[in-house]
Design an enzyme around this catalytic site. Structure first.
Site, PDB file in Angstrom:
ATOM      1  N   TRP A 118       0.814  -1.218   0.000  1.00 19.97           N
ATOM      2  CA  TRP A 118       0.000   0.000   0.000  1.00 19.97           C
ATOM      3  C   TRP A 118       0.849   1.271   0.000  1.00 19.97           C
ATOM      4  O   TRP A 118       0.681   2.142  -0.847  1.00 19.97           O
ATOM      5  CB  TRP A 118      -0.963  -0.041   1.202  1.00 19.97           C
ATOM      6  CG  TRP A 118      -1.588   1.265   1.572  1.00 19.97           C
ATOM      7  CD1 TRP A 118      -1.972   2.266   0.725  1.00 19.97           C
ATOM      8  CD2 TRP A 118      -1.900   1.719   2.889  1.00 19.97           C
ATOM      9  NE1 TRP A 118      -2.503   3.317   1.430  1.00 19.97           N
ATOM     10  CE2 TRP A 118      -2.476   3.013   2.763  1.00 19.97           C
ATOM     11  CE3 TRP A 118      -1.759   1.164   4.162  1.00 19.97           C
ATOM     12  CZ2 TRP A 118      -2.907   3.751   3.868  1.00 19.97           C
ATOM     13  CZ3 TRP A 118      -2.193   1.894   5.260  1.00 19.97           C
ATOM     14  CH2 TRP A 118      -2.758   3.169   5.109  1.00 19.97           C
TER      15      TRP A 118
ATOM     16  N   LYS B 224       6.384   0.931  19.330  1.00 16.88           N
ATOM     17  CA  LYS B 224       7.557   1.787  19.114  1.00 16.88           C
ATOM     18  C   LYS B 224       7.269   3.280  19.219  1.00 16.88           C
ATOM     19  O   LYS B 224       8.203   4.090  19.200  1.00 16.88           O
ATOM     20  CB  LYS B 224       8.184   1.481  17.754  1.00 16.88           C
ATOM     21  CG  LYS B 224       7.279   1.763  16.549  1.00 16.88           C
ATOM     22  CD  LYS B 224       7.933   1.254  15.266  1.00 16.88           C
ATOM     23  CE  LYS B 224       7.001   1.381  14.062  1.00 16.88           C
ATOM     24  NZ  LYS B 224       7.587   0.774  12.854  1.00 16.88           N
TER      25      LYS B 224
ATOM     26  N   GLN C 225      11.957  -7.268   8.480  1.00 18.24           N
ATOM     27  CA  GLN C 225      10.605  -7.082   9.015  1.00 18.24           C
ATOM     28  C   GLN C 225       9.698  -8.237   8.612  1.00 18.24           C
ATOM     29  O   GLN C 225       8.812  -8.632   9.373  1.00 18.24           O
ATOM     30  CB  GLN C 225      10.027  -5.754   8.517  1.00 18.24           C
ATOM     31  CG  GLN C 225      10.736  -4.533   9.103  1.00 18.24           C
ATOM     32  CD  GLN C 225      10.261  -3.243   8.476  1.00 18.24           C
ATOM     33  OE1 GLN C 225      10.004  -3.177   7.271  1.00 18.24           O
ATOM     34  NE2 GLN C 225      10.142  -2.202   9.278  1.00 18.24           N
TER      35      GLN C 225
ATOM     36  N   TYR D  30      -2.471   2.535  -5.704  1.00 19.77           N
ATOM     37  CA  TYR D  30      -1.311   2.691  -4.831  1.00 19.77           C
ATOM     38  C   TYR D  30      -0.162   3.340  -5.599  1.00 19.77           C
ATOM     39  O   TYR D  30       0.292   2.825  -6.626  1.00 19.77           O
ATOM     40  CB  TYR D  30      -0.846   1.341  -4.280  1.00 19.77           C
ATOM     41  CG  TYR D  30      -1.819   0.651  -3.355  1.00 19.77           C
ATOM     42  CD1 TYR D  30      -2.911   1.319  -2.816  1.00 19.77           C
ATOM     43  CD2 TYR D  30      -1.635  -0.679  -3.006  1.00 19.77           C
ATOM     44  CE1 TYR D  30      -3.801   0.678  -1.961  1.00 19.77           C
ATOM     45  CE2 TYR D  30      -2.519  -1.336  -2.145  1.00 19.77           C
ATOM     46  CZ  TYR D  30      -3.592  -0.653  -1.633  1.00 19.77           C
ATOM     47  OH  TYR D  30      -4.462  -1.294  -0.794  1.00 19.77           O
TER      48      TYR D  30
ATOM     49  N   GLY E 165       3.167  -5.282   5.498  1.00 21.31           N
ATOM     50  CA  GLY E 165       4.055  -4.560   4.597  1.00 21.31           C
ATOM     51  C   GLY E 165       5.453  -4.550   5.187  1.00 21.31           C
ATOM     52  O   GLY E 165       5.653  -4.942   6.339  1.00 21.31           O
TER      53      GLY E 165
ATOM     54  N   LEU F 163      -1.429  -4.357  12.333  1.00 26.70           N
ATOM     55  CA  LEU F 163      -0.552  -3.740  13.332  1.00 26.70           C
ATOM     56  C   LEU F 163      -0.933  -2.283  13.583  1.00 26.70           C
ATOM     57  O   LEU F 163      -0.185  -1.540  14.222  1.00 26.70           O
ATOM     58  CB  LEU F 163       0.910  -3.821  12.896  1.00 26.70           C
ATOM     59  CG  LEU F 163       1.480  -5.225  12.673  1.00 26.70           C
ATOM     60  CD1 LEU F 163       2.949  -5.145  12.275  1.00 26.70           C
ATOM     61  CD2 LEU F 163       1.322  -6.068  13.927  1.00 26.70           C
ATOM     62  N   ALA F 164      -2.127  -1.889  13.086  1.00 28.75           N
ATOM     63  CA  ALA F 164      -2.599  -0.505  13.260  1.00 28.75           C
ATOM     64  C   ALA F 164      -1.538   0.486  12.810  1.00 28.75           C
ATOM     65  O   ALA F 164      -1.124   1.388  13.544  1.00 28.75           O
ATOM     66  CB  ALA F 164      -3.011  -0.251  14.706  1.00 28.75           C
TER      67      ALA F 164
END
Length: 337
Positions: free
Chosen positions: A21, A218, A293, A54, A287, A210-211
């Site tokens: 995105w 973090k 990650q 996107y 993402g 993960l909002a």
């Protein structure tokens, strides 16, 4: 990697899907994007989600080049894209008319360097185009072999039910998926959408589990606390995170993160595992701007969620305590997601 059926369809997807995105063509360089795609494949991710809007089409272009560069066989992956949001200045460059659906898909296929997509999704509901026209255009593309399955994104339960009824009446292929926002702090779909979809055999492909990174823990709370350098909040998209970057959200998230670490897990892994424990969720979209990650996110599949742990973190992150009743944010009104 775990693989699940997309709703009651025969299509199996990876429980974690790679989405681009706000990364490909926008936030990260193409070399990094290719590295993330390669890392996803190495971890067993086979499902890739994108959209025509996107980065104004560049996200599809970068994804198509990356998949070609790594040399993955087309029949070993699933490519999902979407149509609805404006892709040009003309009034017909938007919406769910037959014209825009067909023309947008053909442009997407060119950018993705493929002759078909595995799932074409209506990115939002179109209140101006007749639903029958939209569903017939989707069905035609399925019968032409350019699309294998059809779904929607951020449709209400009533809109999904209307589409299913009309598809049955007209003999069209039924929807197999919905792509809503869903996370520990945004559980809107649980009230009406999930019950309907469970009954009708529609799977959820959830975005922002993960909002937007908030559930990693973090982001520090407190007046004047600056977001960590290099995070999404400090980038061009940071302005869209205002509803999350408030102490009413960040303070409970810190308590949640402490619970996760006490249990021996990262907050991100637990957030993804929580989403995936919902039996109606076929896949959670993640993402990445760095390959590591991806590897961290895959750890979610090893998380064991004991009932007392789930109860504790759900209590800490109870949505009704995080948002003012007058808060009017609605993801259905957001562009591009």
């Amino acid at each position: 990697m775990e693989y699940r059926h997309l709703g009651k369809s025969g299509l199996e997807v990876s429980a974690l899907a790679y989405g681009n995105w706000i990364t490909h063509g926008s936030q990260i360089e193409e070399v990094a994007a290719e590295a993330c795609v390669r890392a996803s494949l190495d971890e067993g991710i086979t499902t890739f989600d994108t959209a025509d809007v996107y980065a104004l089409g560049q996200a599809e272009t970068v994804l198509g080049r990356a998949l070609k560069s790594v040399g993955v066989a087309r029949d070993s992956i699933e490519i999902f894209t979407k149509v609805y949001w404006p892709t040009g200045p003309n009034p017909n460059n938007r919406g769910l008319s037959r014209k825009h659906i067909v023309e947008s898909l053909h442009a997407s296929l060119d950018r993705l360097q493929t002759d078909h997509v595995d799932l074409l999704q209506a990115h939002r509901y179109d209140y101006e185009a007749p639903l029958e026209e939209t569903l017939r255009a989707f069905d035609d593309l399925v019968r032409q072999g350019k699309v294998h399955y059809v779904g929607v994104s951020e449709w209400t339960a009533e809109q999904i039910a209307d589409a299913l009824r009309l598809a049955d009446e007209m003999g069209f292929d039924r929807l197999v998926s919905n792509q809503p926002q869903y996370s520990l702090i945004w559980r809107v779909i649980e009230a009406e959408v999930v019950p309907l979809c469970e009954m009708e055999g529609i799977g959820q492909i959830v975005w922002s589990p993960l909002a937007q990174g908030i559930l990693t823990g973090k982001y520090p709370p407190g007046a004047g606390a600056a977001p960590p350098a290099g995070t999404r909040a400090t980038g061009p998209e940071g302005g869209e995170m205002g509803w999350l970057l408030r102490d009413e959200v960040l303070e409970p998230v810190q308590a949640y993160a402490a619970l996760c670490r006490e249990a021996g897990y990262t907050p991100a892994a637990v957030a993804l595992a929580w989403v995936l424990r919902n039996r109606n969720v076929s896949a959670a979209i993640v993402g990445a701007s760095r390959p590591e990650q991806i590897k961290e996110n895959v750890r979610a599949l090893d998380v064991v969620l004991e009932s007392d742990f789930v109860e504790a973190m759900e209590k800490v992150l109870e949505p009704t305590t995080l948002f003012d009743p007058a808060f009017t944010f609605s993801p259905a009104n957001r562009s591009e997601m």
